[in-house]
Design an enzyme around this catalytic site. Structure first.
Site, short mmCIF file in Angstrom:
data_model
loop_
_atom_site.label_atom_id
_atom_site.label_comp_id
_atom_site.label_asym_id
_atom_site.label_seq_id
_atom_site.Cartn_x
_atom_site.Cartn_y
_atom_site.Cartn_z
N ARG A 22 50.01 9.57 28.48
CA ARG A 22 48.73 8.88 28.38
C ARG A 22 48.38 8.69 26.91
O ARG A 22 48.69 9.55 26.08
CB ARG A 22 47.67 9.74 29.08
CG ARG A 22 46.35 9.09 29.30
CD ARG A 22 45.46 9.94 30.19
NE ARG A 22 45.90 9.82 31.58
CZ ARG A 22 45.95 10.82 32.45
NH1 ARG A 22 45.57 12.02 32.09
NH2 ARG A 22 46.35 10.61 33.67
N ASN A 86 42.93 20.86 29.72
CA ASN A 86 44.36 20.63 29.93
C ASN A 86 45.15 21.80 29.36
O ASN A 86 45.00 22.12 28.19
CB ASN A 86 44.83 19.37 29.19
CG ASN A 86 44.17 18.12 29.66
OD1 ASN A 86 44.39 17.68 30.77
ND2 ASN A 86 43.33 17.52 28.81
N ASP A 102 51.46 17.88 27.65
CA ASP A 102 50.62 18.25 28.78
C ASP A 102 51.46 19.04 29.78
O ASP A 102 52.48 18.56 30.25
CB ASP A 102 50.06 16.97 29.42
CG ASP A 102 49.16 17.24 30.59
OD1 ASP A 102 49.59 17.94 31.53
OD2 ASP A 102 48.04 16.72 30.60
N ASP A 104 50.48 20.06 32.82
CA ASP A 104 50.06 19.80 34.20
C ASP A 104 48.81 20.53 34.66
O ASP A 104 47.90 19.91 35.20
CB ASP A 104 51.19 20.08 35.20
CG ASP A 104 52.52 19.50 34.77
OD1 ASP A 104 52.56 18.30 34.45
OD2 ASP A 104 53.51 20.25 34.73
N ASP A 106 45.28 22.04 35.03
CA ASP A 106 43.99 21.66 34.47
C ASP A 106 42.92 22.58 35.06
O ASP A 106 43.08 23.09 36.17
CB ASP A 106 43.64 20.21 34.82
CG ASP A 106 44.69 19.23 34.31
OD1 ASP A 106 45.03 19.28 33.13
OD2 ASP A 106 45.16 18.41 35.12
N ASP A 119 45.91 20.90 40.00
CA ASP A 119 47.29 20.44 39.79
C ASP A 119 48.34 21.56 39.79
O ASP A 119 49.37 21.46 39.11
CB ASP A 119 47.40 19.60 38.51
CG ASP A 119 46.49 18.38 38.55
OD1 ASP A 119 46.28 17.83 39.65
OD2 ASP A 119 45.98 17.99 37.48
N GLU A 122 51.61 20.06 41.03
CA GLU A 122 52.23 19.24 39.99
C GLU A 122 52.94 20.13 38.96
O GLU A 122 54.06 19.84 38.55
CB GLU A 122 51.17 18.37 39.30
CG GLU A 122 51.72 17.45 38.24
CD GLU A 122 50.65 16.64 37.53
OE1 GLU A 122 50.99 16.03 36.50
OE2 GLU A 122 49.49 16.62 37.98
#
Length: 176
Positions: A22, A86, A102, A104, A106, A119, A122
């Site tokens: 991102r 994060n 990152d 994953d 959060d 997450d 994830e």
């Protein structure tokens, strides 16, 4: 490379496999001291790895650390102050952008102080397919505990007075 107050730069979030995740465009540097970098943005364009882009809806102040494995986005909504944390590598600034990996997991913190860890699936999936090293997983686990302790103890930036100082510095009497 030094980044200075009042400067504008991008923020790049990567995944462990070094693929960009991102990008936030044109964020304002509010403070750069010791291990802390504070940025702010309002109606900022964000680009996703998928090619999709969108604009942030509310003003936000972000806290990045050189010595902690998380960063914190403080969103100033009509319904109160929300925090989106994060789990990530410490940031670096290379002259092009503020960059971090990152990891994953959060943590979302609500105006009443309650929080939820997001997450987890994830994280489990990416740690397997990207082969997160055991030392990285141990660091993420430890840093998640540090982050939760800060949230529960209302340590900076998890208190209104602290974040309002940066909000006012970034947005008071300024045009978009």
């Amino acid at each position: 490379m030094k980044i200075t107050k009042g400067q504008r730069t991008d923020i790049h979030s990567y995944k462990h496999n070094e693929i960009i995740h991102r990008v936030w465009r044109n964020t304002l540097i509010v403070e750069n001291s010791n291990n802390l970098l504070v940025t702010a943005h309002k109606k900022t364009r964000v680009f996703e790895q998928s090619g999709r882009s969108w604009f942030t809806k509310e003003p936000a102040v972000c806290y990045f650390y050189k010595d902690l494995w998380f960063n914190i986005i403080v969103m100033f909504k009509k319904t109160g102050i929300f925090y989106y944390c994060n789990l990530s590598s410490p940031y670096v600034y290379d002259g092009e952008a503020i960059k971090y990996i990152d990891y994953d997991l959060d943590v979302k913190v609500f105006p009443n102080g309650e929080y939820v860890i997001l997450d987890k699936n994830e994280y489990k999936y990416h740690s397997k397919i990207m082969n997160y090293p055991e030392d990285i997983k141990a660091i993420i686990n430890l840093e998640l505990k540090k982050l939760i302790k800060r949230i529960e103890n209302k340590e900076a930036p998890f208190n209104k007075e602290y974040v309002m100082k940066h909000y006012n510095e970034a947005f008071e009497d300024k045009k978009d």
